[in-house]
Design an enzyme around this catalytic site. Structure first.
Site, PDB file in Angstrom:
ATOM      1  N   ARG A  94       0.866  -1.133  -0.137  1.00 16.94           N
ATOM      2  CA  ARG A  94       0.060   0.048   0.030  1.00 16.94           C
ATOM      3  C   ARG A  94       1.082   1.300  -0.049  1.00 16.94           C
ATOM      4  O   ARG A  94       0.590   2.225  -0.844  1.00 16.94           O
ATOM      5  CB  ARG A  94      -0.850   0.105   1.240  1.00 16.94           C
ATOM      6  CG  ARG A  94      -1.924   1.263   1.067  1.00 16.94           C
ATOM      7  CD  ARG A  94      -2.950   0.967   2.062  1.00 16.94           C
ATOM      8  NE  ARG A  94      -2.503   0.501   3.514  1.00 16.94           N
ATOM      9  CZ  ARG A  94      -3.072   0.962   4.682  1.00 16.94           C
ATOM     10  NH1 ARG A  94      -4.297   1.675   4.633  1.00 16.94           N
ATOM     11  NH2 ARG A  94      -2.901   0.599   5.983  1.00 16.94           N
ATOM     12  N   LEU A 125      -6.042   4.884   2.339  1.00 24.90           N
ATOM     13  CA  LEU A 125      -4.831   5.718   2.292  1.00 24.90           C
ATOM     14  C   LEU A 125      -3.883   5.141   3.307  1.00 24.90           C
ATOM     15  O   LEU A 125      -4.500   5.138   4.632  1.00 24.90           O
ATOM     16  CB  LEU A 125      -5.093   6.988   2.157  1.00 24.90           C
ATOM     17  CG  LEU A 125      -5.779   7.690   1.319  1.00 24.90           C
ATOM     18  CD1 LEU A 125      -5.945   9.095   1.008  1.00 24.90           C
ATOM     19  CD2 LEU A 125      -5.118   7.066  -0.394  1.00 24.90           C
ATOM     20  N   HIS A 140     -19.150  10.100   1.202  1.00 26.60           N
ATOM     21  CA  HIS A 140     -19.510   8.924   1.808  1.00 26.60           C
ATOM     22  C   HIS A 140     -21.034   8.816   1.874  1.00 26.60           C
ATOM     23  O   HIS A 140     -21.792   9.894   2.052  1.00 26.60           O
ATOM     24  CB  HIS A 140     -19.031   8.527   3.362  1.00 26.60           C
ATOM     25  CG  HIS A 140     -19.448   7.216   3.788  1.00 26.60           C
ATOM     26  ND1 HIS A 140     -18.956   5.940   3.264  1.00 26.60           N
ATOM     27  CD2 HIS A 140     -20.430   6.965   4.674  1.00 26.60           C
ATOM     28  CE1 HIS A 140     -19.613   5.023   3.889  1.00 26.60           C
ATOM     29  NE2 HIS A 140     -20.455   5.170   4.622  1.00 26.60           N
ATOM     30  N   ASP A 153      -8.705  11.156   7.479  1.00 29.68           N
ATOM     31  CA  ASP A 153      -7.618  10.818   8.348  1.00 29.68           C
ATOM     32  C   ASP A 153      -7.372   9.509   8.258  1.00 29.68           C
ATOM     33  O   ASP A 153      -7.296   8.695   7.323  1.00 29.68           O
ATOM     34  CB  ASP A 153      -8.084  11.110   9.857  1.00 29.68           C
ATOM     35  CG  ASP A 153      -9.186  10.388  10.455  1.00 29.68           C
ATOM     36  OD1 ASP A 153      -9.386   9.330   9.795  1.00 29.68           O
ATOM     37  OD2 ASP A 153      -9.746  10.843  11.517  1.00 29.68           O
TER      38      ASP A 153
END
Length: 212
Positions: free
Chosen positions: A64, A92, A108, A140
């Protein structure tokens, strides 16, 4: 200052709504680059048809953070100020989030903190919620967790099924994302804990974060 970078993995309808608002002058921003982790994402083809800079940075088989470093390098190369996730189906890394503090947005399809994660519209429908909607929030290190910029409420009708509900939420998403981008780019707010508070005296070039 107003350069946007869009990350997407699929059709990118929220990206298209933002692009339309920029093209019509309703949103004062520039789409610097559109990036997908999937070569077959329809949103990438849409970006190319619009004449935008569109990149595919494949994620398959990569750690990742290794993939994130490639994406961040591309965002920096295109001088992106604000990163907007539009159906980007990858979490992320904390490192990525730290590169753009309070400058990564996500949308969302629920009124967070209700129904985080996948299939939020179906979650709300199956739960019997009477009101749901969409949320634009800062990103975040946690899933669907960052401070909320704005929300749009959508009533759940007796005639709804999960698909019709999702379609009506999506209509509000297309409105909400550009509104939230405008709020962030204007910079007339401060972050107080988890609360985003209007602050007309705040300079447009910066974000005050009392939470540190």
């Amino acid at each position: 200052m107003n350069n946007l970078g869009i990350l997407l993995s699929g059709r990118g309808s929220n990206f298209e709504a933002v692009a339309d608002n920029i093209a019509s002058g309703r949103l004062d921003a520039s789409l610097a680059v559109v990036i997908s982790n999937r070569a077959d994402a329809p949103g990438i083809e849409s970006a190319r048809r619009r004449g935008l800079s569109a990149l595919v940075i494949p994620s398959k088989g990569k750690v990742r953070e290794e993939h994130d470093r490639e994406v961040v390098a591309a965002l920096r190369e295109h001088q992106v100020y604000l990163v907007c996730l539009a159906g980007y189906m990858r979490l992320l890394s904390p490192w990525f989030v730290q590169q753009f503090p309070n400058r990564i947005l996500n949308i969302h399809p629920s009124l967070l903190p209700a129904f985080p994660g996948l299939d939020a519209q179906k979650q709300a429908f199956d739960y019997g919620a009477k009101i749901t909607g969409c949320t634009v929030h800062f990103v975040d290190e946690n899933l669907d967790h960052g401070a909320i910029i704005l929300q749009k409420a959508v009533p759940v009708l007796d005639s709804d099924d999960a698909h019709t509900l999702a379609a009506r939420i999506l209509e509000q998403e297309h409105v909400a994302y550009s509104e939230a981008i405008r709020i962030v780019l204007e910079g007339k707010f401060r972050i107080d804990g988890r609360r985003i508070v209007a602050d007309e005296g705040q300079a447009a070039s910066g974000v005050s974060d009392k939470a540190g």
